[in-house]
Design a protein around this motif. Structure first.
Motif, PDB file in Angstrom:
ATOM      1  N   LEU A  45       0.843  -1.188   0.000  1.00  0.00           N
ATOM      2  CA  LEU A  45       0.000   0.000   0.000  1.00  0.00           C
ATOM      3  C   LEU A  45       0.881   1.242   0.000  1.00  0.00           C
ATOM      4  O   LEU A  45       1.907   1.276   0.686  1.00  0.00           O
ATOM      5  CB  LEU A  45      -0.879  -0.016   1.255  1.00  0.00           C
ATOM      6  N   GLU A  46       0.508   2.246  -0.769  1.00  0.00           N
ATOM      7  CA  GLU A  46       1.229   3.511  -0.767  1.00  0.00           C
ATOM      8  C   GLU A  46       0.677   4.416   0.330  1.00  0.00           C
ATOM      9  O   GLU A  46      -0.461   4.246   0.779  1.00  0.00           O
ATOM     10  CB  GLU A  46       1.136   4.171  -2.141  1.00  0.00           C
ATOM     11  N   ASN A  47       1.479   5.372   0.776  1.00  0.00           N
ATOM     12  CA  ASN A  47       1.125   6.222   1.912  1.00  0.00           C
ATOM     13  C   ASN A  47      -0.174   6.996   1.743  1.00  0.00           C
ATOM     14  O   ASN A  47      -0.857   7.275   2.718  1.00  0.00           O
ATOM     15  CB  ASN A  47       2.248   7.226   2.205  1.00  0.00           C
ATOM     16  N   ASP A  48      -0.519   7.347   0.525  1.00  0.00           N
ATOM     17  CA  ASP A  48      -1.660   8.231   0.306  1.00  0.00           C
ATOM     18  C   ASP A  48      -2.904   7.513  -0.205  1.00  0.00           C
ATOM     19  O   ASP A  48      -3.786   8.148  -0.781  1.00  0.00           O
ATOM     20  CB  ASP A  48      -1.274   9.338  -0.673  1.00  0.00           C
ATOM     21  N   GLU A  49      -3.013   6.204  -0.022  1.00  0.00           N
ATOM     22  CA  GLU A  49      -4.181   5.502  -0.561  1.00  0.00           C
ATOM     23  C   GLU A  49      -4.819   4.583   0.458  1.00  0.00           C
ATOM     24  O   GLU A  49      -4.168   4.091   1.374  1.00  0.00           O
ATOM     25  CB  GLU A  49      -3.813   4.724  -1.833  1.00  0.00           C
ATOM     26  N   ASP A  50      -6.124   4.364   0.279  1.00  0.00           N
ATOM     27  CA  ASP A  50      -6.825   3.401   1.123  1.00  0.00           C
ATOM     28  C   ASP A  50      -6.638   2.008   0.523  1.00  0.00           C
ATOM     29  O   ASP A  50      -6.103   1.857  -0.578  1.00  0.00           O
ATOM     30  CB  ASP A  50      -8.311   3.786   1.250  1.00  0.00           C
ATOM     31  N   ILE A  51      -7.073   1.016   1.250  1.00  0.00           N
ATOM     32  CA  ILE A  51      -6.855  -0.382   0.836  1.00  0.00           C
ATOM     33  C   ILE A  51      -7.490  -0.685  -0.523  1.00  0.00           C
ATOM     34  O   ILE A  51      -6.868  -1.311  -1.383  1.00  0.00           O
ATOM     35  CB  ILE A  51      -7.395  -1.352   1.916  1.00  0.00           C
ATOM     36  N   ALA A  52      -8.740  -0.246  -0.731  1.00  0.00           N
ATOM     37  CA  ALA A  52      -9.411  -0.523  -2.007  1.00  0.00           C
ATOM     38  C   ALA A  52      -8.686   0.170  -3.158  1.00  0.00           C
ATOM     39  O   ALA A  52      -8.466  -0.437  -4.211  1.00  0.00           O
ATOM     40  CB  ALA A  52     -10.874  -0.089  -1.942  1.00  0.00           C
ATOM     41  N   ALA A  53      -8.289   1.425  -2.959  1.00  0.00           N
ATOM     42  CA  ALA A  53      -7.568   2.150  -4.007  1.00  0.00           C
ATOM     43  C   ALA A  53      -6.231   1.460  -4.309  1.00  0.00           C
ATOM     44  O   ALA A  53      -5.813   1.381  -5.460  1.00  0.00           O
ATOM     45  CB  ALA A  53      -7.340   3.600  -3.594  1.00  0.00           C
ATOM     46  N   GLY A  54      -5.578   0.960  -3.264  1.00  0.00           N
ATOM     47  CA  GLY A  54      -4.330   0.241  -3.461  1.00  0.00           C
ATOM     48  C   GLY A  54      -4.522  -1.015  -4.291  1.00  0.00           C
ATOM     49  O   GLY A  54      -3.701  -1.324  -5.168  1.00  0.00           O
ATOM     50  N   MET A  55      -5.621  -1.736  -4.038  1.00  0.00           N
ATOM     51  CA  MET A  55      -5.890  -2.951  -4.810  1.00  0.00           C
ATOM     52  C   MET A  55      -6.165  -2.598  -6.262  1.00  0.00           C
ATOM     53  O   MET A  55      -5.624  -3.227  -7.177  1.00  0.00           O
ATOM     54  CB  MET A  55      -7.071  -3.713  -4.207  1.00  0.00           C
ATOM     55  N   VAL A  56      -6.987  -1.583  -6.503  1.00  0.00           N
ATOM     56  CA  VAL A  56      -7.309  -1.166  -7.864  1.00  0.00           C
ATOM     57  C   VAL A  56      -6.029  -0.751  -8.600  1.00  0.00           C
ATOM     58  O   VAL A  56      -5.813  -1.133  -9.756  1.00  0.00           O
ATOM     59  CB  VAL A  56      -8.345  -0.023  -7.841  1.00  0.00           C
ATOM     60  N   ARG A  57      -5.172   0.009  -7.940  1.00  0.00           N
ATOM     61  CA  ARG A  57      -3.911   0.439  -8.561  1.00  0.00           C
ATOM     62  C   ARG A  57      -3.032  -0.759  -8.914  1.00  0.00           C
ATOM     63  O   ARG A  57      -2.474  -0.850 -10.013  1.00  0.00           O
ATOM     64  CB  ARG A  57      -3.153   1.383  -7.622  1.00  0.00           C
ATOM     65  N   GLU A  58      -2.879  -1.680  -7.975  1.00  0.00           N
ATOM     66  CA  GLU A  58      -2.024  -2.850  -8.231  1.00  0.00           C
ATOM     67  C   GLU A  58      -2.541  -3.690  -9.395  1.00  0.00           C
ATOM     68  O   GLU A  58      -1.751  -4.157 -10.223  1.00  0.00           O
ATOM     69  CB  GLU A  58      -1.901  -3.710  -6.967  1.00  0.00           C
ATOM     70  N   ILE A  59      -3.855  -3.884  -9.479  1.00  0.00           N
ATOM     71  CA  ILE A  59      -4.414  -4.664 -10.592  1.00  0.00           C
ATOM     72  C   ILE A  59      -4.157  -3.949 -11.911  1.00  0.00           C
ATOM     73  O   ILE A  59      -3.784  -4.572 -12.908  1.00  0.00           O
ATOM     74  CB  ILE A  59      -5.923  -4.928 -10.378  1.00  0.00           C
ATOM     75  N   ALA A  60      -4.321  -2.627 -11.928  1.00  0.00           N
ATOM     76  CA  ALA A  60      -4.046  -1.862 -13.146  1.00  0.00           C
ATOM     77  C   ALA A  60      -2.572  -1.964 -13.534  1.00  0.00           C
ATOM     78  O   ALA A  60      -2.243  -2.185 -14.710  1.00  0.00           O
ATOM     79  CB  ALA A  60      -4.454  -0.403 -12.953  1.00  0.00           C
ATOM     80  N   GLU A  61      -1.676  -1.813 -12.555  1.00  0.00           N
ATOM     81  CA  GLU A  61      -0.241  -1.872 -12.847  1.00  0.00           C
ATOM     82  C   GLU A  61       0.201  -3.258 -13.287  1.00  0.00           C
ATOM     83  O   GLU A  61       0.983  -3.396 -14.232  1.00  0.00           O
ATOM     84  CB  GLU A  61       0.566  -1.475 -11.609  1.00  0.00           C
ATOM     85  N   GLU A  62      -0.278  -4.293 -12.613  1.00  0.00           N
ATOM     86  CA  GLU A  62       0.231  -5.647 -12.862  1.00  0.00           C
ATOM     87  C   GLU A  62      -0.493  -6.393 -13.977  1.00  0.00           C
ATOM     88  O   GLU A  62       0.101  -7.262 -14.616  1.00  0.00           O
ATOM     89  CB  GLU A  62       0.193  -6.466 -11.573  1.00  0.00           C
TER      90      GLU A  62
END
Length: 162
Positions: A45-62
């Motif tokens: 998780l990045e410092n400025d994101e909530d758990i759901a936003a972190g999951m969405v970001r990781e799926i987009a990146e990976e």
């Protein structure tokens, strides 16, 4: 001493028909502690994101896709799991709808669709075999588990559901 884990996400992307899951075969980097294993998608998780936003970001990146629906399936505390014995606290998601075309690979390895009923046949962390059935079992209650590791090996597993 307070528990100060690394916080992360782990997501399992369902195929449109719900019979397969997108897994990463970690086969791209020889120094990878996960080398040769299959895993879901996710990360820190990045410092400025909530758990759901972190999951969405990781799926987009990976995987190169955009989550449009997901369910929190559970949490797992992994004391001692990291390369240097770091503790991890992970939020486990099932991605039930998405848009786009999944990538076939990323810098970590090859992305592959695997039948859910055959996940246990894939090379993976031994502990994954304990919690993966809970991700896909259809029970609407999230699970909350603890799985200590020592010297790269799972020591025990316990969980609760409410």
């Amino acid at each position: 001493m307070p528990y100060t884990p690394i916080t992360g996400t782990l997501g399992y992307v369902l195929s449109p028909d719900g019979t397969q899951v997108l897994m990463i075969h970690r086969n791209a980097r020889p120094e990878d502690e996960h080398l040769g294993k299959y895993n879901g998608l996710g990360g820190k998780l990045e410092n400025d994101e909530d758990i759901a936003a972190g999951m969405v970001r990781e799926i987009a990146e990976e995987a190169g896709i955009e989550c449009t629906a997901m369910e929190l399936r559970g949490t797992i505390s992994w004391p001692g799991f990291g390369r240097n014995g770091e503790d991890w606290l992970c939020f486990i998601f099932l991605i039930t709808a998405w848009t786009g075309t999944p990538l076939t690979s990323n810098p970590e390895g090859t992305l592959e669709w695997a039948p859910i009923e055959r996940l246990g046949e894939l090379p993976m962390w031994e502990g994954d075999r304990h919690f993966l059935p809970l991700v896909f079992d259809g029970d609407p209650r999230p699970f909350h588990g603890v799985m200590p590791y020592r010297n790269g090996r799972m020591v025990s597993w316990s969980f609760s559901r409410f």
